[in-house]
Design a protein around this motif. Structure first.
Motif, PDB file in Angstrom:
ATOM      1  N   PRO A  73      -4.034 -10.680  -5.884  1.00  0.00           N
ATOM      2  CA  PRO A  73      -4.009  -9.218  -5.955  1.00  0.00           C
ATOM      3  C   PRO A  73      -3.042  -8.770  -7.046  1.00  0.00           C
ATOM      4  O   PRO A  73      -2.155  -9.520  -7.445  1.00  0.00           O
ATOM      5  CB  PRO A  73      -3.513  -8.807  -4.565  1.00  0.00           C
ATOM      6  N   PRO A  74      -3.190  -7.547  -7.548  1.00  0.00           N
ATOM      7  CA  PRO A  74      -2.327  -7.114  -8.650  1.00  0.00           C
ATOM      8  C   PRO A  74      -0.875  -6.891  -8.262  1.00  0.00           C
ATOM      9  O   PRO A  74       0.015  -6.986  -9.111  1.00  0.00           O
ATOM     10  CB  PRO A  74      -2.974  -5.809  -9.113  1.00  0.00           C
ATOM     11  N   VAL A  75      -0.601  -6.597  -6.979  1.00  0.00           N
ATOM     12  CA  VAL A  75       0.763  -6.301  -6.533  1.00  0.00           C
ATOM     13  C   VAL A  75       1.060  -7.088  -5.267  1.00  0.00           C
ATOM     14  O   VAL A  75       0.256  -7.088  -4.321  1.00  0.00           O
ATOM     15  CB  VAL A  75       0.967  -4.797  -6.274  1.00  0.00           C
ATOM     16  N   LEU A  76       2.214  -7.749  -5.250  1.00  0.00           N
ATOM     17  CA  LEU A  76       2.690  -8.457  -4.068  1.00  0.00           C
ATOM     18  C   LEU A  76       4.136  -8.068  -3.807  1.00  0.00           C
ATOM     19  O   LEU A  76       4.869  -7.709  -4.743  1.00  0.00           O
ATOM     20  CB  LEU A  76       2.606  -9.974  -4.260  1.00  0.00           C
ATOM     21  N   ASP A 104       0.796  -1.226   0.000  1.00  0.00           N
ATOM     22  CA  ASP A 104       0.000   0.000   0.000  1.00  0.00           C
ATOM     23  C   ASP A 104       0.830   1.277   0.000  1.00  0.00           C
ATOM     24  O   ASP A 104       0.277   2.376  -0.106  1.00  0.00           O
ATOM     25  CB  ASP A 104      -0.930   0.013   1.222  1.00  0.00           C
ATOM     26  N   THR A 105       2.139   1.169   0.142  1.00  0.00           N
ATOM     27  CA  THR A 105       2.991   2.358   0.141  1.00  0.00           C
ATOM     28  C   THR A 105       2.963   3.014  -1.236  1.00  0.00           C
ATOM     29  O   THR A 105       3.148   2.327  -2.246  1.00  0.00           O
ATOM     30  CB  THR A 105       4.435   1.983   0.504  1.00  0.00           C
ATOM     31  N   PRO A 106       2.734   4.323  -1.318  1.00  0.00           N
ATOM     32  CA  PRO A 106       2.713   4.984  -2.635  1.00  0.00           C
ATOM     33  C   PRO A 106       4.048   4.845  -3.356  1.00  0.00           C
ATOM     34  O   PRO A 106       5.117   5.000  -2.762  1.00  0.00           O
ATOM     35  CB  PRO A 106       2.419   6.449  -2.282  1.00  0.00           C
ATOM     36  N   VAL A 107       3.962   4.544  -4.636  1.00  0.00           N
ATOM     37  CA  VAL A 107       5.163   4.430  -5.462  1.00  0.00           C
ATOM     38  C   VAL A 107       5.752   5.823  -5.677  1.00  0.00           C
ATOM     39  O   VAL A 107       5.045   6.757  -6.040  1.00  0.00           O
ATOM     40  CB  VAL A 107       4.822   3.768  -6.810  1.00  0.00           C
ATOM     41  N   ARG A 108       7.069   5.942  -5.434  1.00  0.00           N
ATOM     42  CA  ARG A 108       7.749   7.230  -5.591  1.00  0.00           C
ATOM     43  C   ARG A 108       9.219   6.949  -5.892  1.00  0.00           C
ATOM     44  O   ARG A 108      10.069   7.042  -5.023  1.00  0.00           O
ATOM     45  CB  ARG A 108       7.593   8.064  -4.322  1.00  0.00           C
ATOM     46  N   PRO A 109       9.556   6.626  -7.149  1.00  0.00           N
ATOM     47  CA  PRO A 109      10.933   6.241  -7.477  1.00  0.00           C
ATOM     48  C   PRO A 109      11.905   7.407  -7.304  1.00  0.00           C
ATOM     49  O   PRO A 109      11.553   8.559  -7.535  1.00  0.00           O
ATOM     50  CB  PRO A 109      10.858   5.827  -8.945  1.00  0.00           C
ATOM     51  N   ALA A 110      13.123   7.072  -6.903  1.00  0.00           N
ATOM     52  CA  ALA A 110      14.168   8.088  -6.708  1.00  0.00           C
ATOM     53  C   ALA A 110      15.300   7.953  -7.711  1.00  0.00           C
ATOM     54  O   ALA A 110      16.242   8.743  -7.675  1.00  0.00           O
ATOM     55  CB  ALA A 110      14.727   7.994  -5.283  1.00  0.00           C
ATOM     56  N   ASN A 111      15.233   6.952  -8.607  1.00  0.00           N
ATOM     57  CA  ASN A 111      16.280   6.801  -9.605  1.00  0.00           C
ATOM     58  C   ASN A 111      15.670   6.321 -10.920  1.00  0.00           C
ATOM     59  O   ASN A 111      14.476   5.982 -10.997  1.00  0.00           O
ATOM     60  CB  ASN A 111      17.387   5.851  -9.119  1.00  0.00           C
ATOM     61  N   ALA A 112      16.485   6.289 -11.965  1.00  0.00           N
ATOM     62  CA  ALA A 112      15.995   5.969 -13.303  1.00  0.00           C
ATOM     63  C   ALA A 112      15.503   4.525 -13.393  1.00  0.00           C
ATOM     64  O   ALA A 112      14.509   4.242 -14.077  1.00  0.00           O
ATOM     65  CB  ALA A 112      17.100   6.220 -14.331  1.00  0.00           C
TER      66      ALA A 112
END
Length: 328
Positions: free
Chosen positions: A219-222, A126-134
């Motif tokens: 579920p869609p994400v594990l 459930d953590t929001p996706v927020r990438p920090a690198n390419a």
């Protein structure tokens, strides 16, 4: 969904590990990649330039797989940082090709903890996706492309490790890179300020195989991470101890100025869902001490013998006191 043909796109360390497990289980499995490889016993290999949509379509028409596992690259975080547009195009394009052409096949994308920015040590589904690198941005885009176009599963996996020969002809996973240096008596410099939840490649393969065979809705994400949150320098010390290496070979450093500079501070995953699924709740994911003890044999050093490391399963205590490396 316990029979049929499986296509594994990507013949690197993780893809080969998954194919090896499926073949050992008696499944018909084919690895596909641009670079020729010798597949594991019982598996096949076929050439594929997965960036070419037409090539992907022709392969799907020929093999007609019931399950497709996407373990495609590029996965070198440093390379992706230097070539962000190429990384994004490859990851997203390949996911889109198979989402469009796989028909009714079960699709599983092996994704990464780098889709998070590293500010939290307990990234759940459930953590929001927020990438920090390419690399993280490319994988996050691939996840979206797949989930928006197909009934698919994204399995985010933390740092995968296991045995690789020193002459593998590529960059090695962290464990193998450390182990080869340590058995030669060479120092290992590793960051003390970059944390991960490492997972043994055999455990990744076991979980993936179970999900592919699962008849229940998924579920869609594990998330799949190991039970220990560990700094790289502390993990290197665990590896050194398991190999009986000379004391003092592990040199802690800061990740700034190293190849780990573009990694988030925390590349850690916590699963809140695998323990609830009948297919995976009994799978025991091994911690770094047990993983090091098991792998020490593969690197030709002394066997530490059996020790009581505890029996922890997803359904019982998959994530306990993850304290390794706290003092480094």
């Amino acid at each position: 969904m316990t029979a049929g043909r499986t296509l594994v796109v990507g013949s690197g360390f993780v893809g080969t590990g998954i194919a090896r497990r499926l073949a050992a289980d008696g499944k018909e499995v084919t690895l596909a990649s641009r670079t020729p490889v010798t597949p594991p016993d019982g598996a096949g290999w076929t050439p594929l330039d997965a960036i070419d949509a037409g090539a992907c379509g022709r392969l799907l028409d020929r093999l007609r797989p019931d399950r497709v596992v996407l373990v495609h690259g590029p996965s070198d975080v440093t390379w992706c940082e230097e070539h962000p547009d190429r990384a994004a195009a490859a990851h997203t394009g390949i996911a889109a090709h198979f989402a469009a052409g796989a028909g009714g096949a079960r699709l599983v994308l092996i994704s990464t903890d780098n889709v998070f920015d590293g500010t939290r040590a307990d990234n759940t589904e459930d953590t929001p996706v927020r990438p920090a690198n390419a690399y993280g941005r490319a994988k996050a885009a691939a996840e979206r492309a797949l989930l928006e176009a197909a009934d698919a599963l994204v399995l985010r996996v933390s740092l995968v490790y296991g045995h690789e020969p020193a002459d593998a002809g590529k960059w090695l996973n962290f464990f193998a890179a450390c182990a080869h240096r340590l058995v030669r008596g060479e120092p290992v410099t590793a960051p003390a300020d970059q944390w991960t939840t490492p997972v043994l490649v055999d455990d990744v393969a076991e979980v993936t195989a179970a999900l592919l065979d699962c008849r229940d809705p998924l579920p869609p994400v594990l998330h799949l991470g190991g039970p220990d949150r560990v700094g790289r320098a502390a993990w290197a010390s665990v590896i050194a101890d398991a190999l009986g290496a000379r004391p003092g070979l592990v040199v802690p450093t800061a990740r700034a100025g190293t190849r780990y500079a573009s990694r988030p501070e925390n590349t850690c995953l916590v699963s809140t869902l695998l323990g609830r699924l009948p297919a995976t709740r009994g799978i025991r994911v091994r911690g770094v001490q047990e993983g090091a003890r098991l792998l020490a044999r593969d690197f030709g050093e002394r066997d530490l013998g059996e020790r009581d490391l505890g029996e922890r399963t997803y359904g019982e205590q998959a994530f306990g006191e993850r304290a390794f490396g706290e003092a480094v």
